[in-house]
Design a protein around this motif. Structure first.
Motif, mmCIF file in Angstrom:
data_model
loop_
_atom_site.group_PDB
_atom_site.id
_atom_site.type_symbol
_atom_site.label_atom_id
_atom_site.label_comp_id
_atom_site.label_asym_id
_atom_site.label_seq_id
_atom_site.Cartn_x
_atom_site.Cartn_y
_atom_site.Cartn_z
ATOM 1 N N TRP A 72 11.973 -51.752 1.666
ATOM 2 C CA TRP A 72 11.686 -52.099 2.914
ATOM 3 C C TRP A 72 12.742 -52.369 4.171
ATOM 4 C CZ3 TRP A 72 10.713 -56.682 5.591
ATOM 5 C CH2 TRP A 72 9.958 -56.441 6.534
ATOM 6 N N ARG A 73 13.197 -53.185 3.929
ATOM 7 C CA ARG A 73 14.442 -53.545 4.822
ATOM 8 C C ARG A 73 14.866 -52.230 5.541
ATOM 9 N NH1 ARG A 73 14.908 -58.338 7.323
ATOM 10 N NH2 ARG A 73 16.829 -57.702 7.415
ATOM 11 N N GLY A 74 15.358 -51.591 4.030
ATOM 12 C CA GLY A 74 16.374 -50.839 4.215
ATOM 13 C C GLY A 74 15.782 -49.099 5.415
ATOM 14 N N HIS A 75 14.338 -48.746 4.621
ATOM 15 C CA HIS A 75 13.918 -47.946 5.462
ATOM 16 C C HIS A 75 13.038 -48.850 7.519
ATOM 17 C CE1 HIS A 75 10.653 -45.273 6.488
ATOM 18 N NE2 HIS A 75 9.736 -45.933 7.134
ATOM 19 N N VAL A 76 13.174 -50.221 7.260
ATOM 20 C CA VAL A 76 13.004 -50.298 8.676
ATOM 21 C C VAL A 76 14.284 -50.324 9.697
ATOM 22 C CG1 VAL A 76 12.293 -52.752 10.338
ATOM 23 C CG2 VAL A 76 11.255 -51.174 8.137
ATOM 24 N N ARG A 77 15.463 -50.026 9.206
ATOM 25 C CA ARG A 77 17.150 -50.784 9.430
ATOM 26 C C ARG A 77 16.456 -49.217 10.239
ATOM 27 N NH1 ARG A 77 20.111 -54.888 9.331
ATOM 28 N NH2 ARG A 77 21.691 -53.156 9.514
ATOM 29 N N ARG A 78 16.634 -48.234 8.843
ATOM 30 C CA ARG A 78 17.233 -46.955 9.242
ATOM 31 C C ARG A 78 16.230 -46.371 10.401
ATOM 32 N NH1 ARG A 78 17.592 -47.435 3.868
ATOM 33 N NH2 ARG A 78 19.960 -47.184 3.283
ATOM 34 N N TRP A 79 14.913 -47.025 10.325
ATOM 35 C CA TRP A 79 13.766 -46.627 11.957
ATOM 36 C C TRP A 79 14.430 -46.854 12.549
ATOM 37 C CZ3 TRP A 79 10.235 -48.749 14.131
ATOM 38 C CH2 TRP A 79 9.108 -48.032 14.435
ATOM 39 N N LYS A 80 14.955 -47.890 13.282
ATOM 40 C CA LYS A 80 15.576 -48.522 14.514
ATOM 41 C C LYS A 80 16.596 -47.937 14.800
ATOM 42 C CE LYS A 80 12.772 -53.059 13.873
ATOM 43 N NZ LYS A 80 12.538 -54.160 13.926
#
Length: 200
Positions: free
Chosen positions: A184-192
């Motif tokens: 979840w955090r990796g997805h958010v980090r990539r999205w940002k």
């Protein structure tokens, strides 16, 4: 691993990391059963497999703190997978004997206790590696010995395959939670568009 991922790709990759954790647990436990009596083999394979999982969490998360946190359940996985096999063997086919400690040989922190049973001295000593063995000459205790001579004898009340299985389950749950959080955090980090960092 750079660039934003679709939700589908993030979910798929996260589930693969969860599956990797479960495979590590099953594989190293199987290695320990195959190599029962040779503890060093599952220790080495377990360390390598646990490091592979920690590295996968690091790549998935794009930050290091969850990878460091994954080391804690890795200890449960390592101990549980290495110790489950010999303890299960002793519980299944071990012979219980009431013995007395009649002598001890100490070399550094290694204690070898000579045991005397009802039929005479046991060929195999009780070995403790550490500074505080908790036993001394004259103590009486119950031990489990392997009639096939594959697994070292152990104090009967310390043989707990159920406890080792619980450690494996606890490690697996810990890894699953960490992998899901990393996904979840990796997805958010990539999205940002946030790049790899050591901490957050």
């Amino acid at each position: 691993m750079a660039g934003a991922w679709s939700a589908g790709r993030s979910i798929t990759t996260t589930l693969l990391v969860v599956l990797l954790g479960l495979v590590v647990i099953a594989l190293n436990t199987a290695v320990a059963y195959v190599a029962v009596g040779a503890t060093v083999v599952p220790i080495i394979t377990g360390l390598l497999l646990c490091l592979a999982f920690v590295f996968a969490v690091r790549l998935l998360h794009r930050a290091a703190w969850l990878a460091f946190l994954a080391v804690v359940p890795a200890l449960f996985v390592l101990v549980g997978s290495v110790q489950l096999a010999p303890e299960a063997v002793l519980e299944a086919r071990g012979v219980r004997q009431e013995v007395s400690i009649v002598d001890v040989r100490v070399v550094g922190k290694r204690h070898e206790f000579t045991l005397q049973g009802a039929d005479g001295r046991l060929d195999e000593p009780l070995v403790h590696q550490g500074s505080n063995p908790g036993h001394r000459v004259g103590d009486r205790l119950a031990v489990l010995t392997d009639p096939d001579g594959v697994v070292d004898l152990e104090v009967a009340d310390r043989v707990d395959p159920g406890g080792m299985l619980a450690a494996l389950l606890l490690g697996g749950v810990g890894w699953t939670v960490i992998a899901l959080l990393a996904g979840w955090r990796g997805h958010v980090r990539r999205w940002k568009g946030r790049y790899d960092t050591l901490v957050i």
